[in-house]
Design an enzyme around this catalytic site. Structure first.
Site, PDB file in Angstrom:
ATOM      1  N   LEU A   1      42.049  41.957  47.106  1.00  0.00           N
ATOM      2  CA  LEU A   1      42.912  41.427  48.160  1.00  0.00           C
ATOM      3  C   LEU A   1      43.857  42.481  48.708  1.00  0.00           C
ATOM      4  O   LEU A   1      44.313  42.367  49.850  1.00  0.00           O
ATOM      5  CB  LEU A   1      43.708  40.231  47.632  1.00  0.00           C
ATOM      6  CG  LEU A   1      42.877  39.026  47.178  1.00  0.00           C
ATOM      7  CD1 LEU A   1      43.784  37.932  46.645  1.00  0.00           C
ATOM      8  CD2 LEU A   1      42.007  38.504  48.308  1.00  0.00           C
TER       9      LEU A   1
ATOM     10  N   ILE B   1      34.331  38.467  45.947  1.00  0.00           N
ATOM     11  CA  ILE B   1      34.052  39.261  44.753  1.00  0.00           C
ATOM     12  C   ILE B   1      33.097  40.400  45.095  1.00  0.00           C
ATOM     13  O   ILE B   1      33.211  41.508  44.554  1.00  0.00           O
ATOM     14  CB  ILE B   1      33.500  38.374  43.626  1.00  0.00           C
ATOM     15  CG1 ILE B   1      34.621  37.450  43.104  1.00  0.00           C
ATOM     16  CG2 ILE B   1      32.929  39.203  42.491  1.00  0.00           C
ATOM     17  CD1 ILE B   1      34.177  36.456  42.052  1.00  0.00           C
TER      18      ILE B   1
ATOM     19  N   LYS C   1      23.008  29.803  41.066  1.00  0.00           N
ATOM     20  CA  LYS C   1      23.199  29.576  42.498  1.00  0.00           C
ATOM     21  C   LYS C   1      22.027  30.170  43.273  1.00  0.00           C
ATOM     22  O   LYS C   1      21.754  31.362  43.185  1.00  0.00           O
ATOM     23  CB  LYS C   1      24.518  30.216  42.953  1.00  0.00           C
ATOM     24  CG  LYS C   1      24.787  30.095  44.446  1.00  0.00           C
ATOM     25  CD  LYS C   1      26.081  30.795  44.815  1.00  0.00           C
ATOM     26  CE  LYS C   1      26.307  30.810  46.317  1.00  0.00           C
ATOM     27  NZ  LYS C   1      27.525  31.570  46.689  1.00  0.00           N
TER      28      LYS C   1
ATOM     29  N   GLY D   1      45.957  42.933  37.744  1.00  0.00           N
ATOM     30  CA  GLY D   1      44.808  42.498  36.955  1.00  0.00           C
ATOM     31  C   GLY D   1      43.908  41.591  37.773  1.00  0.00           C
ATOM     32  O   GLY D   1      43.428  41.971  38.825  1.00  0.00           O
TER      33      GLY D   1
ATOM     34  N   SER E   1      51.250  41.545  35.194  1.00  0.00           N
ATOM     35  CA  SER E   1      52.366  40.709  34.761  1.00  0.00           C
ATOM     36  C   SER E   1      51.933  39.257  34.688  1.00  0.00           C
ATOM     37  O   SER E   1      51.367  38.726  35.647  1.00  0.00           O
ATOM     38  CB  SER E   1      53.546  40.855  35.728  1.00  0.00           C
ATOM     39  OG  SER E   1      54.548  39.902  35.431  1.00  0.00           O
TER      40      SER E   1
ATOM     41  N   PRO F   1      19.424  30.619  51.944  1.00  0.00           N
ATOM     42  CA  PRO F   1      18.880  30.913  50.614  1.00  0.00           C
ATOM     43  C   PRO F   1      18.995  32.387  50.257  1.00  0.00           C
ATOM     44  O   PRO F   1      19.129  33.257  51.123  1.00  0.00           O
ATOM     45  CB  PRO F   1      17.408  30.532  50.777  1.00  0.00           C
ATOM     46  CG  PRO F   1      17.106  30.929  52.206  1.00  0.00           C
ATOM     47  CD  PRO F   1      18.377  30.644  52.990  1.00  0.00           C
TER      48      PRO F   1
ATOM     49  N   VAL G   1      40.864  31.530  42.843  1.00  0.00           N
ATOM     50  CA  VAL G   1      40.113  30.348  43.248  1.00  0.00           C
ATOM     51  C   VAL G   1      38.677  30.686  43.628  1.00  0.00           C
ATOM     52  O   VAL G   1      37.864  29.807  43.820  1.00  0.00           O
ATOM     53  CB  VAL G   1      40.790  29.615  44.424  1.00  0.00           C
ATOM     54  CG1 VAL G   1      42.148  29.117  44.013  1.00  0.00           C
ATOM     55  CG2 VAL G   1      40.891  30.516  45.644  1.00  0.00           C
TER      56      VAL G   1
ATOM     57  N   VAL H   1      55.913  45.789  38.029  1.00  0.00           N
ATOM     58  CA  VAL H   1      56.292  47.034  38.692  1.00  0.00           C
ATOM     59  C   VAL H   1      57.417  46.748  39.683  1.00  0.00           C
ATOM     60  O   VAL H   1      57.298  45.858  40.536  1.00  0.00           O
ATOM     61  CB  VAL H   1      55.083  47.656  39.421  1.00  0.00           C
ATOM     62  CG1 VAL H   1      55.512  48.858  40.259  1.00  0.00           C
ATOM     63  CG2 VAL H   1      54.009  48.068  38.421  1.00  0.00           C
TER      64      VAL H   1
ATOM     65  N   VAL I   1      45.359  34.877  42.379  1.00  0.00           N
ATOM     66  CA  VAL I   1      44.874  33.825  43.268  1.00  0.00           C
ATOM     67  C   VAL I   1      43.851  32.968  42.542  1.00  0.00           C
ATOM     68  O   VAL I   1      43.964  31.763  42.465  1.00  0.00           O
ATOM     69  CB  VAL I   1      44.284  34.436  44.556  1.00  0.00           C
ATOM     70  CG1 VAL I   1      43.632  33.363  45.410  1.00  0.00           C
ATOM     71  CG2 VAL I   1      45.397  35.138  45.339  1.00  0.00           C
TER      72      VAL I   1
END
Length: 505
Positions: free
Chosen positions: A335, A348, A80, A14, A41, A98, A49, A187, A47
């Protein structure tokens, strides 16, 4: 359904990657009778962060039909305008990369070439002063881009700073509402077809078996399917990007709400600061060859500007990518596909690239080798282009005050990186890429921001009368300054909009 069409997709894992993939599939496969299931699970966790994004995330959300205020409320997001880099070229330096051009975006000759000539005449000032998003960020101001073309307030993009775990939950609700089935569990085994070597099903800890035609591996660093079962292999890029650990911690909000992320270079890595509505995300990315874990954590804690909201969390990684992002009937995303340190908020975005390329080359059960090869070619280029841009930050520097910086001063660069720098230093030309996330203005921002000043500029600029050039530049600076003065405070802009969630009044 036509013969040979994909009838079922199984996403293993997920988190941000898994639920971005699930949401995109729910949207694009609607009405096609394709069953999509996601296994995750609660025991394993994510992660979670990564909190800063790039402007491209807006196109992803728009495609899904997600309204921006709803997203921002759900994820405690702020706006941002770019990334501030401190102490990279030299200790004490700072600049902002920028999301927008310098000067008008429709000039036949990019404005920075005109600025380079003005610089030789002694009247250029800062290139930053010709960038609306930079000046607005420096004054903690924000507004959405103007719709009227030609105005400096229309010549920029923006992204979000949000809580990635809340974003994953938001997309989970979106995906489940559109028929995606979530399966809770771990799994423990992967079964392969004995003839073709395809993944046929996975077995859960409780004995359940989950099959699929196409499997998407979002299992994180371990790459449960792409590596654990199919042995894709991994290209280790530590020789270029040696930072291999991070420690992260949230803090209370402190000071003005900046519409930008900050990356501050340290002796053995760099520290991030990402302001959200309800807290600030902080972390220290570092190389364990040059600093111990305890010293790295202490360096982070010593440089926080507000009380911690939790204990610091440590992470380990190896920069690089899978040799095959797509192998047989498994596609690795997030990842599981590779990792490049989040210096330019690309984590992302690389998930988004993986999903976008998969949807463009979505297979049938024949899994044509040509489609797989093309996907792997495109994703390899996406990763390599980001790698080179990240490396630029480390090698465009005068720093030699610690072993890590001396390591980069002596580094042999990839040919693609060397060519890019050499061409720039000659006359300020940025070699464009067909595939590549960062456009020329981004390269200009970092190279000039870290002291790589070209010897020359576009010779066509020499044909502009000096007085006219100086007059135009002064008018542009004044226009940017006036536009920023009329721009609201970032925090006030959020508070007075439907995007407000946890931001205190």
């Amino acid at each position: 359904m036509r013969d040979g069409a994909i009838a079922s997709v199984c996403i293993v894992g997920g988190g941000t990657a898994g639920w971005m993939a699930a949401a995109a599939l729910a949207n694009r496969l609607a009405g096609l009778n394709v069953a999509v299931r996601l296994i995750e699970s609660e025991e394993i966790g994510t992660v979670g962060v990564g909190e800063a994004t790039l402007p491209h995330i807006r196109a992803f959300n728009t495609t899904l039909g997600i309204a921006e205020p709803e997203l921002m409320r759900a994820t405690e997001a702020t706006y941002k305008l770019g990334i501030e880099f401190c102490d990279w070229g030299r200790v004490g330096d700072r600049y902002i990369h920028p999301f927008g051009n310098y000067g008008p975006s429709d000039d036949a000759i990019p404005f920075y070439h005109q600025w380079l000539r003005l610089r030789t005449m002694g009247g250029a000032g800062r290139l930053d002063d010709y960038s609306y998003p930079i000046v607005a960020a420096e004054q903690n101001r924000f507004r959405h881009p103007a719709s009227e073309p030609g105005r400096v307030e229309s010549s920029f993009g923006y992204a979000y700073q949000f809580d990635a775990s809340l974003y994953a939950r938001f997309l989970r609700r979106y995906a489940e509402a559109r028929g995606i089935e979530r399966i809770e569990g771990k799994v423990v085994d992967v079964a392969l077809d004995g003839t073709a070597g395809f993944v046929r099903h996975v077995t859960m800890a409780d004995g359940r078996v989950v099959g699929g035609d196409l499997f998407i591996d979002c299992s994180g660093f371990r790459g449960l399917l792409i590596e654990g079962a199919l042995r894709s292999g991994y290209d280790d890029w530590s020789r270029w990007l040696p930072c291999n650990r991070a420690v992260a911690v949230p803090t209370d909000s402190h000071g003005p709400l900046g519409p930008y992320t900050r990356a501050t270079a340290r002796t053995a890595g760099w520290q991030w600061r990402i302001p959200l509505q309800h807290r600030v995300g902080n972390g220290h990315v570092y190389c364990s060859d040059f600093i111990s874990d305890d010293d790295a954590q202490q360096q982070l804690v010593d440089n926080l500007d507000a009380p911690m909201q939790a204990e610091p969390r440590r992470l380990r990684f190896t920069t690089g990518r899978r040799r095959d992002f797509w192998k047989r009937n498994v596609v690795a995303i997030g990842l599981a596909s590779g990792f490049l340190e989040p210096l330019e908020s690309t984590s992302i975005h690389l998930i988004q690239d993986g999903i976008t390329e998969l949807l463009a080359l979505f297979p049938d059960q024949g899994f044509a080798a040509e489609d797989i090869d093309e996907y792997n070619r495109r994703m390899a280029l996406h990763f390599e282009r980001v790698r080179d841009f990240l490396l630029l930050h480390y090698v465009a520097t005068e720093r030699d005050d610690s072993p890590m910086w001396r390591h980069f001063r002596a580094l042999t660069l990839p040919d693609s990186m060397r060519h890019k720098i050499d061409t720039w230093l000659t006359r300020g030309y940025v070699v464009p890429y067909q595939f590549g996330l960062f456009l020329p203005p981004s390269w200009v921002a970092v190279m000039l921001g870290q002291g790589l000043v070209p010897k020359g500029y576009d010779p066509r600029v020499a044909g502009i009368e000096p007085g006219a050039l100086a007059k135009r530049a002064a008018a542009l600076r004044a226009e940017v300054a006036a536009a920023v003065r009329a721009t609201p405070d970032h925090a006030d802009y959020i508070r007075q909009s439907p995007a407000a969630a946890g931001l205190a009044a």
